[in-house]
Design an enzyme around this catalytic site. Structure first.
Site, PDB file in Angstrom:
ATOM      1  N   ASP A 140      -5.717   9.391  -1.458  1.00 51.15           N
ATOM      2  CA  ASP A 140      -4.646   8.497  -1.018  1.00 51.15           C
ATOM      3  C   ASP A 140      -5.123   7.047  -0.937  1.00 51.15           C
ATOM      4  OD1 ASP A 140      -2.016   7.930  -0.324  1.00 51.15           O
ATOM      5  OD2 ASP A 140      -2.343   8.259   1.817  1.00 51.15           O
ATOM      6  N   LEU A 141      -5.908   6.634  -1.921  1.00 47.03           N
ATOM      7  CA  LEU A 141      -6.331   5.239  -1.974  1.00 47.03           C
ATOM      8  C   LEU A 141      -5.130   4.351  -2.306  1.00 47.03           C
ATOM      9  CD1 LEU A 141      -9.657   5.604  -3.966  1.00 47.03           C
ATOM     10  CD2 LEU A 141      -9.448   4.825  -1.599  1.00 47.03           C
TER      11      LEU A 141
END
Length: 198
Positions: free
Chosen positions: A42-43
């Site tokens: 979930d960058l």
């Protein structure tokens, strides 16, 4: 200093060299995570805290929010979560607009999935726009539309240097096998490009 973006605020385009320097710092931290076989999943700019490193042109990065991280088993048939339990999600986990093709398809994710996302984040920093935005429509057709768009690399913007474009294009390749083999390799490519520009 601070998060690259807060909430729904837009990312202000940065100079190509600054984008690359932030990318180098981000990949330095990501390489450590990947060494321990942690895939962030979930960058995005909201999860990346940036500050200058001393008086130079380098940056320090803190990668935040590991709430949906997965363990890279090296096995394409499974992705393991914190307790080591095989996860079989029914819908993609993470932020749709930054997801790699394999994450969108609910396939096993590896370090290469994070590199695809890094390519998207750096593209947004360079242009102010996402390379693969999530269409604003009902979820099932929007997911299908974005999954199809991911098969094609965006054209190089006029203001983006060819060398930087080549690095980001490789990171965002549809097939994980066509991406950089590691965060370290992508970091080296960005460093080589920056050094060639100075």
């Amino acid at each position: 200093r601070g998060l690259l973006r807060r909430g729904q605020g837009k990312v202000r385009p940065l100079s190509p060299v600054k984008v690359a320097r932030i990318g180098i710092a981000l990949l330095r931290g990501l390489a450590t995570m990947h060494f321990h076989r942690i895939v962030h999943r979930d960058l995005k700019p909201d999860n990346i805290f940036v500050r200058r490193a001393g008086q130079g042109d380098d940056y320090e990065i803190k990668i935040l929010d590991l709430g949906v991280w997965a363990y890279d088993t090296g096995d394409e048939s499974s992705t393991r979560s914190l307790p080591g339990i095989d996860k079989r999600e029914e819908s993609p986990v993470g932020t749709y607009s930054y997801m790699s093709p394999e994450q969108m398809a609910l396939s096993s994710v590896t370090a290469g999935s994070d590199l695809h996302t890094v390519g998207s984040v750096l593209w947004e920093l360079a242009t102010g726009k996402l390379p693969y935005p999530m269409p604003k429509r009902e979820l099932p057709p929007a997911l299908r539309e974005r999954a199809e768009a991911l098969k094609h690399l965006p054209d190089r913007p006029v203001a983006m240097p060819e060398g930087l474009y080549q690095v980001l294009a490789k990171a965002m390749a549809f097939d994980p096998q066509d991406r950089f083999p590691s965060a370290e390799a992508m970091k080296v490519a960005l460093k080589d490009w920056v050094e060639g520009e100075l």
